[in-house]
Design a protein around this motif. Structure first.
Motif, mmCIF file in Angstrom:
data_model
loop_
_atom_site.group_PDB
_atom_site.id
_atom_site.type_symbol
_atom_site.label_atom_id
_atom_site.label_comp_id
_atom_site.label_asym_id
_atom_site.label_seq_id
_atom_site.Cartn_x
_atom_site.Cartn_y
_atom_site.Cartn_z
ATOM 1 N N ILE A 184 -11.971 5.891 0.783
ATOM 2 C CA ILE A 184 -10.543 5.601 0.921
ATOM 3 C C ILE A 184 -10.252 4.310 0.172
ATOM 4 N N ASN A 185 -9.280 4.335 -0.712
ATOM 5 C CA ASN A 185 -8.833 3.123 -1.386
ATOM 6 C C ASN A 185 -7.636 2.555 -0.639
ATOM 7 N N GLY A 186 -7.669 1.246 -0.408
ATOM 8 C CA GLY A 186 -6.604 0.633 0.375
ATOM 9 C C GLY A 186 -6.228 -0.739 -0.127
ATOM 10 N N PHE A 187 -5.924 -1.634 0.808
ATOM 11 C CA PHE A 187 -5.420 -2.970 0.491
ATOM 12 C C PHE A 187 -6.351 -4.037 1.052
ATOM 13 N N LYS A 188 -6.336 -5.200 0.431
ATOM 14 C CA LYS A 188 -6.986 -6.360 1.020
ATOM 15 C C LYS A 188 -6.069 -6.941 2.099
ATOM 16 N N ARG A 189 -6.637 -7.831 2.897
ATOM 17 C CA ARG A 189 -5.879 -8.457 3.977
ATOM 18 C C ARG A 189 -5.861 -9.977 3.802
ATOM 19 N N ILE A 190 -4.786 -10.602 4.249
ATOM 20 C CA ILE A 190 -4.719 -12.055 4.260
ATOM 21 C C ILE A 190 -5.647 -12.551 5.359
ATOM 22 N N PRO A 191 -6.671 -13.338 5.025
ATOM 23 C CA PRO A 191 -7.694 -13.704 6.019
ATOM 24 C C PRO A 191 -7.136 -14.328 7.290
ATOM 25 N N GLU A 192 -6.136 -15.189 7.166
ATOM 26 C CA GLU A 192 -5.645 -15.927 8.330
ATOM 27 C C GLU A 192 -4.846 -15.054 9.296
ATOM 28 N N THR A 193 -4.180 -14.016 8.792
ATOM 29 C CA THR A 193 -3.257 -13.239 9.629
ATOM 30 C C THR A 193 -3.622 -11.767 9.768
ATOM 31 N N GLY A 194 -4.462 -11.238 8.860
ATOM 32 C CA GLY A 194 -4.773 -9.816 8.886
ATOM 33 C C GLY A 194 -3.717 -8.943 8.253
ATOM 34 N N GLU A 195 -2.684 -9.562 7.683
ATOM 35 C CA GLU A 195 -1.606 -8.802 7.041
ATOM 36 C C GLU A 195 -2.109 -8.143 5.761
ATOM 37 N N LEU A 196 -1.724 -6.888 5.543
ATOM 38 C CA LEU A 196 -2.065 -6.220 4.295
ATOM 39 C C LEU A 196 -1.390 -6.942 3.134
ATOM 40 N N ALA A 197 -2.043 -6.931 1.964
ATOM 41 C CA ALA A 197 -1.531 -7.738 0.866
ATOM 42 C C ALA A 197 -1.768 -7.082 -0.484
ATOM 43 N N TYR A 198 -0.882 -7.417 -1.407
ATOM 44 C CA TYR A 198 -1.035 -7.116 -2.825
ATOM 45 C C TYR A 198 -1.524 -8.404 -3.470
ATOM 46 N N GLU A 199 -2.572 -8.331 -4.252
ATOM 47 C CA GLU A 199 -3.186 -9.549 -4.776
ATOM 48 C C GLU A 199 -2.350 -10.194 -5.877
ATOM 49 N N ARG A 233 -5.000 13.051 -2.335
ATOM 50 C CA ARG A 233 -4.447 13.413 -3.626
ATOM 51 C C ARG A 233 -5.534 14.017 -4.516
ATOM 52 N N ILE A 234 -5.158 15.002 -5.277
ATOM 53 C CA ILE A 234 -6.087 15.626 -6.201
ATOM 54 C C ILE A 234 -6.207 14.758 -7.450
ATOM 55 N N LYS A 235 -7.439 14.408 -7.789
ATOM 56 C CA LYS A 235 -7.705 13.580 -8.967
ATOM 57 C C LYS A 235 -8.446 14.411 -9.997
ATOM 58 N N HIS A 236 -7.925 14.454 -11.210
ATOM 59 C CA HIS A 236 -8.545 15.219 -12.292
ATOM 60 C C HIS A 236 -9.250 14.254 -13.245
ATOM 61 N N VAL A 237 -10.521 14.489 -13.493
ATOM 62 C CA VAL A 237 -11.300 13.614 -14.373
ATOM 63 C C VAL A 237 -12.080 14.471 -15.367
ATOM 64 N N MET A 238 -12.388 13.871 -16.509
ATOM 65 C CA MET A 238 -13.206 14.534 -17.522
ATOM 66 C C MET A 238 -14.630 13.998 -17.426
ATOM 67 N N ILE A 286 -10.915 15.109 -4.420
ATOM 68 C CA ILE A 286 -9.881 14.618 -3.510
ATOM 69 C C ILE A 286 -10.002 13.104 -3.408
ATOM 70 N N ASN A 287 -8.909 12.411 -3.697
ATOM 71 C CA ASN A 287 -8.865 10.954 -3.614
ATOM 72 C C ASN A 287 -7.980 10.580 -2.434
ATOM 73 N N ARG A 288 -8.491 9.768 -1.510
ATOM 74 C CA ARG A 288 -7.738 9.361 -0.328
ATOM 75 C C ARG A 288 -7.273 7.925 -0.522
ATOM 76 N N VAL A 289 -5.985 7.686 -0.295
ATOM 77 C CA VAL A 289 -5.410 6.364 -0.552
ATOM 78 C C VAL A 289 -4.518 5.935 0.607
#
Length: 245
Positions: A87-102, A173-178, A187-190
């Motif tokens: 599963i691909n996801g998000f990092k968290r802000i260490p002090e609060t645990g809030e999900l974050a975009y870097e 989600r279906i991921k197509h690769v060569m 199957i890619n889980r996000v």
């Protein structure tokens, strides 16, 4: 203590406060920890996910032929399988645990939009003779805008909070690769967060871009988006503010 304190000088640095509203969803692209995947496995087993049934039955026969395992034991066993999901996801802000975009990802996005808006070595205001936007660029300056932004524009925050501590959900989600064996699908889980509001500060040395150039960059960014799976039009946003502090 820093360079300003040591040398007693300070360059011309503009700070912009940026606010943007994601219109639909932003998708995470960081591989999740085992605890996140384990929690997802347990939740899917509870609702009888058909995609997990075959793997679950195989694991039960191999690892627990004589008894019924607990949900934790079964999830641990599934994690050790070669077919264990990712599963691909998000990092968290260490002090609060809030999900974050870097912040580094936002910087990379700015460079991508700048290159899309001005793919050559010229941009609006580059050859202007006035100095109303800071120290002018040297004569004969041949770097493109993407390289110039890399050296002169910096996102202050390491993590830009998404306002929640848990993702809105996980999508398959279906991921197509060569591959060397030909095209393959998997199957890619996000993880995704629905319509977050992002706020951050952008430092620009010498404040070298005019409003016309910034406008073109952000307009391109609104269409390209942020986060993973931008090719599916995820991460599109509306710029709400770009205010010089």
């Amino acid at each position: 203590m820093g360079a300003v304190d040591i040398f007693g000088t300070k360059s011309n640095v503009a700070v912009y406060r940026v606010r943007l509203q994601v219109l639909d969803k932003i998708v995470g692209g960081v591989p999740s920890s085992e605890s996140v995947i384990k929690g997802w496995l347990k939740s899917r087993m509870e609702v009888g996910d058909r995609d997990l049934q075959e793997l679950t039955q195989k694991t039960l026969l191999e690892r627990f032929p004589d008894r019924q395992p607990t949900a934790d034991e079964l999830a641990d066993a599934l994690l050790e399988s070669d077919a264990a999901p990712s599963i691909n996801g998000f990092k968290r802000i260490p002090e609060t645990g809030e999900l974050a975009y870097e912040g580094r990802c936002m910087k990379a996005a700015l460079k991508e939009w700048a290159n899309s808006a001005y793919p050559g070595t010229d941009w609006d205001g580059k050859t202007a003779a006035d100095t109303t936007v800071g120290r002018p660029l040297p004569k004969g300056f041949r770097k493109g805008l993407m390289a110039t932004i890399s050296e002169r524009a910096f996102v202050v925050e390491t993590f830009i909070g998404l306002g929640v501590k848990e993702p809105t959900g996980v999508e398959e989600r279906i991921k197509h690769v060569m591959t060397p064996q030909g095209p393959r699908s998997s199957i890619n889980r996000v993880e995704f967060v629905q319509s977050p509001l992002l706020e951050f500060e952008l430092k620009v040395h010498d404040d070298f871009l005019k409003p016309e150039a910034w406008g073109r960059i952000w307009e391109r960014g609104e269409d390209i988006g942020i986060g993973s799976d931008r090719g599916r039009s995820d991460g599109k946003f509306e710029l709400l503010a770009f205010d010089r502090q």
